[in-house]
Design an enzyme around this catalytic site. Structure first.
Site, mmCIF file in Angstrom:
data_model
loop_
_atom_site.group_PDB
_atom_site.id
_atom_site.type_symbol
_atom_site.label_atom_id
_atom_site.label_comp_id
_atom_site.label_asym_id
_atom_site.label_seq_id
_atom_site.Cartn_x
_atom_site.Cartn_y
_atom_site.Cartn_z
ATOM 1 N N CYS A 150 -35.298 1.403 -18.867
ATOM 2 C CA CYS A 150 -34.628 0.326 -18.133
ATOM 3 C C CYS A 150 -33.138 0.265 -18.453
ATOM 4 O O CYS A 150 -32.351 -0.251 -17.667
ATOM 5 C CB CYS A 150 -35.295 -1.010 -18.412
ATOM 6 S SG CYS A 150 -35.343 -1.444 -20.164
ATOM 7 N N HIS A 210 -24.853 11.729 -29.787
ATOM 8 C CA HIS A 210 -25.329 10.715 -28.846
ATOM 9 C C HIS A 210 -26.850 10.577 -28.934
ATOM 10 O O HIS A 210 -27.372 9.461 -29.056
ATOM 11 C CB HIS A 210 -24.915 11.081 -27.424
ATOM 12 C CG HIS A 210 -25.440 10.130 -26.391
ATOM 13 N ND1 HIS A 210 -24.934 8.857 -26.213
ATOM 14 C CD2 HIS A 210 -26.474 10.246 -25.509
ATOM 15 C CE1 HIS A 210 -25.612 8.238 -25.260
ATOM 16 N NE2 HIS A 210 -26.555 9.062 -24.822
#
Length: 430
Positions: free
Chosen positions: A53, A100
């Protein structure tokens, strides 16, 4: 040093708003289909697709630096949305790509620092790519290390231990006071979203019974149905709560709906059995004096917000410890990646030597039919040791040259000297 273009292309809660994130979400079905047909993408050698999400990201091994556009097109095809602006996306390569991923899996890149769900989401994404044979040596190595890093962060720090939402802070408080929420009963005043979320979190901890009361009986019944609970009339609800363990209030009332006098009478009936009163309404639903009653713990929205803010600061402090773990794992991974570029040559050399060894041992044993099993094992062992000692120096030199300006010359020399077919060795990258 990274031997090919290791890259991630994506967007997340930091780059775009939720309505845009929804437009570029990639369904599990679409991801599986894209990974299954990855061989059709000449410029993309490996891929893992992560879509939650809060983020959609594709981690990939690209043929060369020019392949960024191919990865971008692949992303848009999977999301089914071609109306994209460049500023929606981030694109990291090499070491920044690794950093990351490690920050994402450790919960440092989440909307709420330290949230733990992302680790399982990354495991799921990697498992899907693995099942579709969309990963080989580089992404397999990267994601195994990333998952290990995420586990280390959660076991060696306390970044995920403290509640950082009002509803979950309320649950943790109730759990702390009552010891356990299993087989407990809650009386809920109100039937809105806030009350529903809080009760959902309470049920997740083993809550046994939910009773709802509201000025509008139909709304109380609707919420009670969601939790398999029951309702009581709004007026006189406190007096009917002799066996309740928790009060939750979340109404839009402009005056107190739970009065001190009513709670005092209730506590006499229940012989001072502990009661936790959680008031998440603004303005407050519960009269402040309730908190002074013996064996009643009152916690309002301001108290909970203070707990949340303190816990966020605590998690931020733990994040610095997580960063140290990430640096350690990145350094270790970089050292391992350095040697991947020499792997095909080394595999090919080992295979050729092993093929020759097996052939010659087979011939020798064919001429010596009377050997015992022990003697045959001795010949096998001797041949293995001869090959190992012959290959030792070439392997040492290849490893020594990996990641240096001598790497290319070293690989060429070994390939030429032993007449190797390095493409054969490539199949072992997966």
């Amino acid at each position: 040093m990274y031997v090919v273009v290791l890259a991630v292309l994506g967007l997340n809660h930091k780059t775009v708003a939720v309505d845009i994130r929804e437009q570029f979400a990639i369904s599990e079905e679409s991801a599986g289909d894209g990974l299954h047909h990855l061989k059709d993408q000449e410029a993309i050698r490996e891929a893992v697709i992560l879509s939650t999400c809060n983020r959609t990201e594709i981690y990939a091994v690209l043929r060369d630096e020019k392949a960024k556009q191919d990865l971008y097109k692949f992303f848009l095809t999977l999301s089914g949305n071609s109306d994209a602006k460049e500023e929606y996306f981030f694109y990291y390569t090499g070491k920044e790509c690794v950093r990351h991923l490690f920050e994402v899996v450790s919960g440092l890149d989440s909307m709420v620092i330290g949230e733990s769900q992302i680790l399982n989401q990354i495991k799921t994404a990697y498992t899907l790519a693995l099942s579709e044979k969309a990963t080989r040596t580089i992404l397999n190595t990267l994601f195994h290390r990333a998952i290990r890093t995420g586990k280390r962060v959660r076991t060696e720090t306390q970044i995920s231990t403290s509640a950082v939402s009002v509803s979950y802070a309320a649950v943790k408080l109730a759990e702390k006071i009552l010891g356990t929420l299993e087989n407990k009963k809650v009386l809920v005043f109100g039937a809105g979203d806030a009350a529903e979320l809080l009760v959902k979190n309470l049920q997740g901890k083993g809550l046994k019974e939910v009773v709802v009361t509201n000025r509008h009986p139909e709304r109380a019944e609707a919420l009670a149905r969601k939790f398999g609970g029951s309702t009581v009339p709004f007026h006189g609800a406190v007096a009917q709560a002799e066996d309740a363990d928790i009060f939750v209030t979340a109404t839009g009332a402009t005056q107190y709906i739970v009065k001190s006098w009513d709670v005092r009478n209730l506590m006499m009936k229940r012989k001072n059995k502990p009661l936790v009163a959680i008031d998440i309404a603004v303005p407050c639903d519960i009269e402040p004096d309730v908190g002074a009653i013996r064996n009643v713990t009152l916690c309002n929205i301001d108290d909970l917000q203070e707990i949340v803010e303190n816990n966020i600061k605590f998690r931020e402090g733990e994040a610095s410890r997580a960063e140290m773990i990430i640096r350690e794992e990145m350094d270790s991974l970089e050292e391992r990646f350095t040697y991947l570029s020499t792997r095909p040559v080394m595999v090919s050399l080992s295979e050729k030597a092993e093929h020759i060894r097996e052939r010659e041992v087979r011939r020798a044993l064919g001429k010596l039919p009377d050997l015992t099993e022990e003697e045959k094992k001795g010949i096998e062992h001797m041949s293995h040791m001869i090959i190992r000692k012959i290959l030792r120096e070439p392997m040492i030199h290849l490893n020594r040259y990996a990641g240096t300006e001598k790497e290319s010359a070293g690989k060429s020399a070994v390939t030429s000297l032993f007449s190797l077919d390095v493409r054969k060795g490539d199949k072992h990258e997966g």
